[in-house]
Scaffold this motif. Structure first.
Motif, mmCIF file in Angstrom:
data_model
loop_
_atom_site.group_PDB
_atom_site.id
_atom_site.type_symbol
_atom_site.label_atom_id
_atom_site.label_comp_id
_atom_site.label_asym_id
_atom_site.label_seq_id
_atom_site.Cartn_x
_atom_site.Cartn_y
_atom_site.Cartn_z
ATOM 1 N N TYR A 1 0.857 -1.191 0.000
ATOM 2 C CA TYR A 1 0.000 0.000 0.000
ATOM 3 C C TYR A 1 0.888 1.234 0.000
ATOM 4 N N VAL A 2 0.516 2.240 -0.807
ATOM 5 C CA VAL A 2 1.253 3.503 -0.861
ATOM 6 C C VAL A 2 0.258 4.653 -0.908
ATOM 7 N N ARG A 3 0.494 5.664 -0.074
ATOM 8 C CA ARG A 3 -0.260 6.924 -0.168
ATOM 9 C C ARG A 3 0.682 7.950 -0.771
ATOM 10 N N LEU A 4 0.304 8.476 -1.944
ATOM 11 C CA LEU A 4 1.130 9.411 -2.692
ATOM 12 C C LEU A 4 0.471 10.781 -2.711
ATOM 13 N N ILE A 5 1.248 11.815 -2.385
ATOM 14 C CA ILE A 5 0.766 13.193 -2.395
ATOM 15 C C ILE A 5 1.373 13.893 -3.609
ATOM 16 N N GLN A 6 0.538 14.484 -4.445
ATOM 17 C CA GLN A 6 1.022 15.162 -5.650
ATOM 18 C C GLN A 6 0.193 16.419 -5.880
ATOM 19 N N PRO A 7 0.823 17.600 -5.860
ATOM 20 C CA PRO A 7 0.057 18.825 -6.075
ATOM 21 C C PRO A 7 -0.374 18.966 -7.533
ATOM 22 N N SER A 8 -1.433 19.717 -7.734
ATOM 23 C CA SER A 8 -1.832 20.081 -9.097
ATOM 24 C C SER A 8 -1.244 21.457 -9.383
ATOM 25 N N ASN A 9 -1.709 22.112 -10.430
ATOM 26 C CA ASN A 9 -1.224 23.451 -10.748
ATOM 27 C C ASN A 9 -1.779 24.508 -9.798
ATOM 28 N N SER A 10 -2.728 24.117 -8.969
ATOM 29 C CA SER A 10 -3.355 25.046 -8.032
ATOM 30 C C SER A 10 -2.856 24.787 -6.614
ATOM 31 N N PRO A 11 -2.581 25.841 -5.840
ATOM 32 C CA PRO A 11 -2.186 25.655 -4.434
ATOM 33 C C PRO A 11 -3.328 25.125 -3.559
ATOM 34 N N ASP A 12 -4.544 25.101 -4.068
ATOM 35 C CA ASP A 12 -5.691 24.614 -3.311
ATOM 36 C C ASP A 12 -5.525 23.115 -3.052
ATOM 37 N N THR A 13 -5.409 22.733 -1.766
ATOM 38 C CA THR A 13 -5.195 21.320 -1.437
ATOM 39 C C THR A 13 -6.387 20.444 -1.814
ATOM 40 N N ASN A 14 -7.561 21.060 -2.001
ATOM 41 C CA ASN A 14 -8.733 20.293 -2.435
ATOM 42 C C ASN A 14 -8.655 19.905 -3.906
ATOM 43 N N LEU A 15 -7.650 20.420 -4.612
ATOM 44 C CA LEU A 15 -7.471 20.099 -6.029
ATOM 45 C C LEU A 15 -6.170 19.321 -6.270
ATOM 46 N N ALA A 16 -5.622 18.742 -5.204
ATOM 47 C CA ALA A 16 -4.389 17.972 -5.333
ATOM 48 C C ALA A 16 -4.690 16.565 -5.840
ATOM 49 N N PHE A 17 -3.702 15.967 -6.493
ATOM 50 C CA PHE A 17 -3.848 14.612 -7.030
ATOM 51 C C PHE A 17 -3.449 13.551 -5.998
ATOM 52 N N ASP A 18 -3.797 13.756 -4.738
ATOM 53 C CA ASP A 18 -3.454 12.800 -3.682
ATOM 54 C C ASP A 18 -4.191 11.488 -3.931
#
Length: 197
Positions: free
Chosen positions: A121-138
């Motif tokens: 199992y892996v949890r990966l955190i990846q930002p999108s082009n927006s600083p809004d954490t609700n729009l991250a590719f987590d």
């Protein structure tokens, strides 16, 4: 990896790693007026722990073992600091923890016929082009599989045939349409023609 800490018939391997880096464009923006490039300093601390059955170096009878296993777990704390104080809040909001865990069982690891079962199992955190954490590719990825292994002649040659299932699911509602599952049939042949050292 080193000899580890022996606990009965098991080896325990604790570890910790530290990384310091600089990202010139953390959000991967275009650099246009509406999408400024935002640089960040990054500190990542990763404690880890693995547990396994004793290897042949410590256990002469390991070759007769019916099952060998290895389990591991790790977590990475990521601290982000904006290179330009104008974006301090946007960058500091991106601090996060990624995690990973895995387990693998080798069945009859030194016999002509054997097998394996694994899951991770892996949890990966990846930002999108927006600083809004609700729009991250987590996202979270879970993988599991099993295989049958043929090792004639002492293991210098082996062939594996197995099945693997993998599922990925995104944490943010905006990207749940990208959730996916994958089924695979995998095979591998290996011939170790050089002396083992």
């Amino acid at each position: 990896e080193g000899p580890g800490i022996r606990t009965g018939d098991l080896e325990l391997h604790p570890g910790i790693a530290g990384e310091l880096g600089y990202d010139s464009n953390y959000f991967q923006n275009s650099g246009d007026a509406g999408e400024p490039e935002i640089a960040a300093y990054r500190l990542r601390i990763t404690p880890s722990l693995s547990l396994s059955t004793l290897g042949a170096e410590r256990a002469p009878d390991a070759k007769d073992r019916a099952v060998a296993f290895r389990a591991n777990v790790s977590a990475s704390y990521n601290e982000l600091i904006a290179a330009d104080s104008t974006y301090s809040d946007a960058v500091s909001d991106q601090r996060h923890v990624s995690v990973g865990a895995g387990l693998k069982l080798d069945i009859a690891p030194t016999r002509p016929w054997g097998g394996d079962i694994y899951a991770d199992y892996v949890r990966l955190i990846q930002p999108s082009n927006s600083p809004d954490t609700n729009l991250a590719f987590d996202r979270n990825t879970l993988r599991a599989g099993a295989g049958l292994i043929w090792r004639p002649g002492g293991g210098l040659f082996d062939w594996r045939l197995g099945y693997e299932f993998e599922t990925t699911f995104f944490e943010q509602d905006a990207f749940t349409e990208f959730n996916n599952q994958e089924h695979s049939i995998k095979t591998r042949g290996r011939w170790r023609f050089l002396p083992r050292t």
